[in-house]
Enzyme design. Sequence first.
Site, PDB file in Angstrom:
ATOM      1  CG  HIS A 188      -2.163  -0.898   0.842  1.00 20.83           C
ATOM      2  ND1 HIS A 188      -2.191  -2.221   1.181  1.00 20.83           N
ATOM      3  CD2 HIS A 188      -3.292  -0.656   0.132  1.00 20.83           C
ATOM      4  CE1 HIS A 188      -3.309  -2.750   0.711  1.00 20.83           C
ATOM      5  NE2 HIS A 188      -3.998  -1.830   0.079  1.00 20.83           N
ATOM      6  CD  GLU A 430     -10.593  -7.156  -2.547  1.00 18.88           C
ATOM      7  OE1 GLU A 430      -9.524  -6.624  -2.859  1.00 18.88           O
ATOM      8  OE2 GLU A 430     -11.308  -6.728  -1.636  1.00 18.88           O
ATOM      9  CG  ASP A 454      -6.198  -8.157  -1.772  1.00 16.99           C
ATOM     10  OD1 ASP A 454      -5.134  -8.579  -1.283  1.00 16.99           O
ATOM     11  OD2 ASP A 454      -6.798  -7.161  -1.320  1.00 16.99           O
ATOM     12  CB  CYS A 501     -10.709  -0.312  -8.318  1.00 14.53           C
ATOM     13  SG  CYS A 501     -11.080  -1.601  -7.134  1.00 14.53           S
TER      14      CYS A 501
HETATM   15  C1  PEP Z   1      -7.109  -4.714  -4.732  1.00 13.49           C
HETATM   16  O1  PEP Z   1      -6.958  -5.650  -3.943  1.00 13.49           O
HETATM   17  O2  PEP Z   1      -6.857  -4.787  -5.947  1.00 13.49           O
HETATM   18  C2  PEP Z   1      -7.624  -3.414  -4.257  1.00 13.49           C
HETATM   19  C3  PEP Z   1      -7.970  -2.460  -5.094  1.00 13.49           C
HETATM   20  O3  PEP Z   1      -7.692  -3.208  -2.913  1.00 13.49           O
HETATM   21  P1  PEP Z   1      -6.396  -2.972  -1.989  1.00 13.49           P
HETATM   22  O4  PEP Z   1      -5.220  -2.771  -2.894  1.00 13.49           O
HETATM   23  O5  PEP Z   1      -6.683  -1.789  -1.142  1.00 13.49           O
HETATM   24  O6  PEP Z   1      -6.327  -4.238  -1.199  1.00 13.49           O
HETATM   25 MG    MG Z   2      -7.839  -5.560  -1.944  1.00 10.43          MG
END
Ligand code: PEP
Ligand code: MG
Length: 544
Positions: A188, A430, A454, A501
């Site tokens: 992140h 995901e 994910d 996303c």
């Molecule tokens: C993902 O898992 O692709 C997602 C958009 O959520 P995060 O990256 O916050 O886990």
């Molecule tokens: Mg995610």
Amino acid sequence: MVTLKGKGVFGGVAIGKISFYQRAESTIKRYHVDDIDAELKRVEDAKEKALEELKGLYDRAVAEVGEANALIFEVHQMMLEDLDYQESIANIIKTQNVNAEYAVGTTGDNFSQMFAAMDDEYFKERAADVKDVSERLVRILTSAADGEVVSDEPVIVASDDLVPSETVQLDKSKVLAFVTQFGSVNSHTAIIARTLNIPAIVDIGADLKEEYNHKLAIVDGFTGTLYVEPDEETLSVMTRKRDEDLAKKALLQELKGKETVTLDGRKVNLYANIGNVADAGIALQNDAGGIGLFRSEFLYLENTDYPSEDQQFLVYKTVAENMAGKKVIIRTLDIGADKQIGYFDLPKEENPALGYRAIRICLTRYDVFKTQLRALLRASAFGKISIMFPMIISLEEVREIKGILEEVKAELREAKVPFDENIETGIMIETPAAVMISDLLAKEVDFFSVGTNDLTQYTLAIDRQNPKLDKFYNAHHTAIIRMLEIATKNAHDNGIWIGICGELGADLELTETFLKMGIDELSVSPAMILPLRKKIRETDVSKL
Ligand code: PEP
Ligand code: MG
């Protein structure tokens, strides 16, 4: 000149001084001092610095989350100037001949216990604040003792690793680039760097030494190279590379205001991923058509306690209002795994990525979940908000979520609180389970958004946090592309839309594949919107 190699997580070139990230000391050392006056002066100087910081935080908070939420920083200033608080610190230094940090820490603990024991609710709540104020003073005192120069210019922030809660709290206007010894390109922190359009390199290893603190350096996020104390030639080559990159980015600005449409007329929704109110500004600057993923957990990460309903409401309302009628998809709390929050008191787990996280927390902590849903629904009266739920694996979960949402709606109706009765709800795809039952899930919700970060982790059985596995983390894996195809078909067969996303959505090598597949929306880091618009406008889907 020293040349170090790591993994670039965001392109761009930054030139500036390195500043090692100072982690607040968790234990305060107590030591004897002879010069009491010098120690009292240190407290006084730290207090002035803390007051200055709090004034800055107040102004920033007013702009980002409104005056009501900013008031807390005024309360902190008052506490710092409280005479009893100051006398207690001075007394401990004078009577025990001890250092300022110890005196501040002890005073903070004593006052906090005293407040916590009071009957008055207002004072009870101040217990956490007085601790917070004291920690600020201690942090200033310790970094001053370490000889840390707090830079006024933007710097290249270096660290062993940065966890999301640390990254979100950095003053981003002071950050030219991130460079870390460890960390993965899918973490992140890497995602935040992309959102903020900041060059970043992770996994440089132990060669990134603290002795480089304050030295001039160049970060080349394209190649993952860090040059410390560059020679004249490197400096001039890299300055040119930086200026060319900036010029290219400036050229893209011409695409602002233009439609995101292919040569053969297929329109795609191009939205931005954000983590807070300020990011919404960056999304608008980059001409996002909406917000496709607001990671609401960052609001929890920035707080020292559960954000109240009103506090959340103000943030969601501000984003919805700032986006002025454009769609804002807010994802409910997605913590756990790498996004740890102290006040949730989550137990340590053997396999946190497979553990107690995201919707699993919400469906066992109804208080937390309902507070967020109330805030989201209330904010929906002020703009075009959609709600999205993360980490879904079953129909039962979705039905339970819908039941809870209906309960909250009924409570609001009863209390005559306005909200959008037709609020759109969707889920993140995901997990492989969600893909495999996407035909059933599609009958329950208004949209899907694929979280490829994910989905890749769970499909390939690869921990996205583990830098050793970056080599194997192949987001282009046929299994992922097929999963996207399955989910897209099932979404469309059931009359709902589907977007991406996860970070893969911004991968220009796959844009044609996504367009051919029929993906309806791509939500990406704000800085990727214009490059993606360019790519889409140059594509003819009928010829693919
Ligand atoms: C993902 O898992 O692709 C997602 C958009 O959520 P995060 O990256 O916050 O886990
Ligand atoms: Mg995610």
